[in-house]
Write a protein that holds these residues in place. Structure first.
Motif, PDB file in Angstrom:
ATOM      1  N   MET A  30      17.628 -13.606  -0.685  1.00 32.43           N
ATOM      2  CA  MET A  30      18.075 -12.266  -1.004  1.00 32.43           C
ATOM      3  C   MET A  30      19.420 -12.039  -0.316  1.00 32.43           C
ATOM      4  N   THR A  31      20.345 -11.507  -1.048  1.00 34.10           N
ATOM      5  CA  THR A  31      21.671 -11.271  -0.483  1.00 34.10           C
ATOM      6  C   THR A  31      21.634 -10.093   0.480  1.00 34.10           C
ATOM      7  N   ARG A  32      22.620 -10.071   1.343  1.00 31.37           N
ATOM      8  CA  ARG A  32      22.703  -8.982   2.324  1.00 31.37           C
ATOM      9  C   ARG A  32      22.862  -7.640   1.616  1.00 31.37           C
ATOM     10  N   ALA A  33      23.657  -7.584   0.564  1.00 31.31           N
ATOM     11  CA  ALA A  33      23.891  -6.342  -0.172  1.00 31.31           C
ATOM     12  C   ALA A  33      22.587  -5.825  -0.784  1.00 31.31           C
ATOM     13  N   LEU A  34      21.778  -6.724  -1.324  1.00 30.53           N
ATOM     14  CA  LEU A  34      20.504  -6.318  -1.914  1.00 30.53           C
ATOM     15  C   LEU A  34      19.558  -5.800  -0.839  1.00 30.53           C
ATOM     16  N   ARG A  35      19.520  -6.470   0.326  1.00 26.68           N
ATOM     17  CA  ARG A  35      18.675  -6.003   1.432  1.00 26.68           C
ATOM     18  C   ARG A  35      19.092  -4.607   1.872  1.00 26.68           C
ATOM     19  N   VAL A  36      20.390  -4.385   2.011  1.00 23.66           N
ATOM     20  CA  VAL A  36      20.891  -3.069   2.411  1.00 23.66           C
ATOM     21  C   VAL A  36      20.529  -2.031   1.356  1.00 23.66           C
ATOM     22  N   ALA A  37      20.704  -2.372   0.103  1.00 24.94           N
ATOM     23  CA  ALA A  37      20.367  -1.449  -0.989  1.00 24.94           C
ATOM     24  C   ALA A  37      18.885  -1.083  -0.956  1.00 24.94           C
ATOM     25  N   LEU A  38      18.014  -2.059  -0.708  1.00 25.94           N
ATOM     26  CA  LEU A  38      16.578  -1.793  -0.643  1.00 25.94           C
ATOM     27  C   LEU A  38      16.221  -0.909   0.552  1.00 25.94           C
ATOM     28  N   VAL A  39      16.872  -1.141   1.684  1.00 25.49           N
ATOM     29  CA  VAL A  39      16.631  -0.306   2.870  1.00 25.49           C
ATOM     30  C   VAL A  39      17.067   1.128   2.591  1.00 25.49           C
ATOM     31  N   VAL A  40      18.228   1.297   1.990  1.00 24.31           N
ATOM     32  CA  VAL A  40      18.734   2.631   1.663  1.00 24.31           C
ATOM     33  C   VAL A  40      17.812   3.318   0.655  1.00 24.31           C
ATOM     34  N   LEU A  41      17.389   2.601  -0.382  1.00 26.92           N
ATOM     35  CA  LEU A  41      16.484   3.158  -1.386  1.00 26.92           C
ATOM     36  C   LEU A  41      15.167   3.575  -0.733  1.00 26.92           C
ATOM     37  N   ASN A  42      14.642   2.730   0.142  1.00 27.39           N
ATOM     38  CA  ASN A  42      13.396   3.056   0.836  1.00 27.39           C
ATOM     39  C   ASN A  42      13.562   4.323   1.676  1.00 27.39           C
ATOM     40  N   ALA A  43      14.672   4.450   2.387  1.00 31.76           N
ATOM     41  CA  ALA A  43      14.922   5.640   3.207  1.00 31.76           C
ATOM     42  C   ALA A  43      15.002   6.888   2.336  1.00 31.76           C
ATOM     43  N   ILE A  44      15.671   6.777   1.202  1.00 32.23           N
ATOM     44  CA  ILE A  44      15.776   7.915   0.280  1.00 32.23           C
ATOM     45  C   ILE A  44      14.399   8.321  -0.226  1.00 32.23           C
ATOM     46  N   LEU A  45      13.577   7.330  -0.584  1.00 36.65           N
ATOM     47  CA  LEU A  45      12.234   7.630  -1.079  1.00 36.65           C
ATOM     48  C   LEU A  45      11.381   8.298  -0.008  1.00 36.65           C
ATOM     49  N   VAL A  46      11.481   7.836   1.229  1.00 29.98           N
ATOM     50  CA  VAL A  46      10.706   8.429   2.320  1.00 29.98           C
ATOM     51  C   VAL A  46      11.134   9.875   2.548  1.00 29.98           C
ATOM     52  N   ILE A  47      12.433  10.112   2.579  1.00 25.36           N
ATOM     53  CA  ILE A  47      12.939  11.465   2.820  1.00 25.36           C
ATOM     54  C   ILE A  47      12.655  12.383   1.637  1.00 25.36           C
ATOM     55  N   ALA A  48      12.753  11.853   0.426  1.00 19.76           N
ATOM     56  CA  ALA A  48      12.554  12.667  -0.772  1.00 19.76           C
ATOM     57  C   ALA A  48      11.081  12.864  -1.120  1.00 19.76           C
ATOM     58  N   TYR A  49      10.190  12.112  -0.479  1.00 21.28           N
ATOM     59  CA  TYR A  49       8.766  12.167  -0.822  1.00 21.28           C
ATOM     60  C   TYR A  49       8.216  13.600  -0.858  1.00 21.28           C
ATOM     61  N   PRO A  50       8.394  14.406   0.195  1.00 21.73           N
ATOM     62  CA  PRO A  50       7.834  15.763   0.136  1.00 21.73           C
ATOM     63  C   PRO A  50       8.372  16.599  -1.024  1.00 21.73           C
ATOM     64  N   LEU A  51       9.664  16.486  -1.298  1.00 23.24           N
ATOM     65  CA  LEU A  51      10.244  17.249  -2.411  1.00 23.24           C
ATOM     66  C   LEU A  51       9.707  16.764  -3.751  1.00 23.24           C
ATOM     67  N   ALA A  52       9.595  15.458  -3.898  1.00 19.25           N
ATOM     68  CA  ALA A  52       9.068  14.895  -5.144  1.00 19.25           C
ATOM     69  C   ALA A  52       7.604  15.296  -5.353  1.00 19.25           C
ATOM     70  N   VAL A  53       6.826  15.267  -4.281  1.00 12.60           N
ATOM     71  CA  VAL A  53       5.420  15.670  -4.385  1.00 12.60           C
ATOM     72  C   VAL A  53       5.319  17.150  -4.735  1.00 12.60           C
ATOM     73  N   PHE A  54       6.130  17.981  -4.087  1.00 13.69           N
ATOM     74  CA  PHE A  54       6.116  19.407  -4.402  1.00 13.69           C
ATOM     75  C   PHE A  54       6.431  19.637  -5.882  1.00 13.69           C
ATOM     76  N   TYR A  55       7.511  19.021  -6.342  1.00  6.54           N
ATOM     77  CA  TYR A  55       7.891  19.180  -7.750  1.00  6.54           C
ATOM     78  C   TYR A  55       6.777  18.691  -8.661  1.00  6.54           C
ATOM     79  N   GLY A  56       6.251  17.522  -8.359  1.00 10.79           N
ATOM     80  CA  GLY A  56       5.195  16.954  -9.195  1.00 10.79           C
ATOM     81  C   GLY A  56       3.941  17.810  -9.217  1.00 10.79           C
ATOM     82  N   LEU A  57       3.524  18.291  -8.054  1.00 12.08           N
ATOM     83  CA  LEU A  57       2.303  19.091  -8.006  1.00 12.08           C
ATOM     84  C   LEU A  57       2.468  20.437  -8.698  1.00 12.08           C
ATOM     85  N   THR A  58       3.673  20.990  -8.666  1.00  6.46           N
ATOM     86  CA  THR A  58       3.882  22.285  -9.325  1.00  6.46           C
ATOM     87  C   THR A  58       4.120  22.140 -10.824  1.00  6.46           C
TER      88      THR A  58
END
Length: 190
Positions: A1-29
């Motif tokens: 795996m390239t370094r750029a792909l690893r960084v992209a996956l880490v960033v995507l994971n961080a975004i998903l973790v931070i966005a989780y409560p907002l996404a759940v709120f939107y989904g549940l409503t």
């Protein structure tokens, strides 16, 4: 795996973790617990498969405990159509962090904060080691209170209260803990 792909996956994971409560709120409503659970499962499984595709047997089970617990909560939401399973994820994560940090406080173990401190300063005198142990205790209290607050909000409050706390206030409090430890350490030890 390239370094750029690893960084992209880490960033995507961080975004998903931070966005989780907002996404759940939107989904549940807009949809319901079962639909949101299925969507979370759809987002989570490919990432887990990618992450663990080359995991070695020696560390595999220690690394997959949290994802397995997360999957069980998600399957609970699918099976029961109960939003509390989705709202329990931050509680479970705080419980895991409490156990991880707390387990380093046993006799003979290196406290978690000391492990982090040694990354910057390999040699720590007794005063600094004591400081690190005290801050590891402080983090344990934080995880206990943070998880307890998330649990109480998940069980007793409107979902938007849970969202505001887990999607914003909890991160702010965590940032304050990091900043306080850093400032106290700098003032105390230079």
């Amino acid at each position: 795996m390239t370094r750029a792909l690893r960084v992209a996956l880490v960033v995507l994971n961080a975004i998903l973790v931070i966005a989780y409560p907002l996404a759940v709120f939107y989904g549940l409503t807009h949809f319901g617990a079962r639909a949101v659970s299925i969507m979370v499962l759809g987002l989570m499984v490919p990432g887990l498969a990618w992450r663990f595709r080359k995991a070695d047997r020696a560390t595999f089970w220690s690394v997959v405990r949290v994802p397995i617990a997360m999957l069980l909560l998600i399957f609970g939401g699918i099976a029961t159509d109960d939003r509390r399973f989705l709202l329990a994820l931050p509680v479970m994560i705080n419980a895991v962090l409490l156990v991880e940090f707390g387990s380093t406080l046993r006799a003979g173990a290196t406290p978690m904060i000391e492990r982090f401190a040694r990354m910057q300063e390999p040699e720590l005198d007794e005063a600094k080691q004591r400081h690190c142990r005290q801050w590891t205790w402080a983090w344990c209290v934080f995880f206990l209170l943070n998880g307890g607050t998330a649990a109480a909000l998940a069980l007793l409050a409107p979902v938007w209260w849970w969202t505001v706390y887990t999607g914003g206030l909890a991160y702010g409090l965590m940032g304050l803990m990091f900043a306080a430890e850093y400032l106290v350490r700098r003032r105390k030890f230079g």
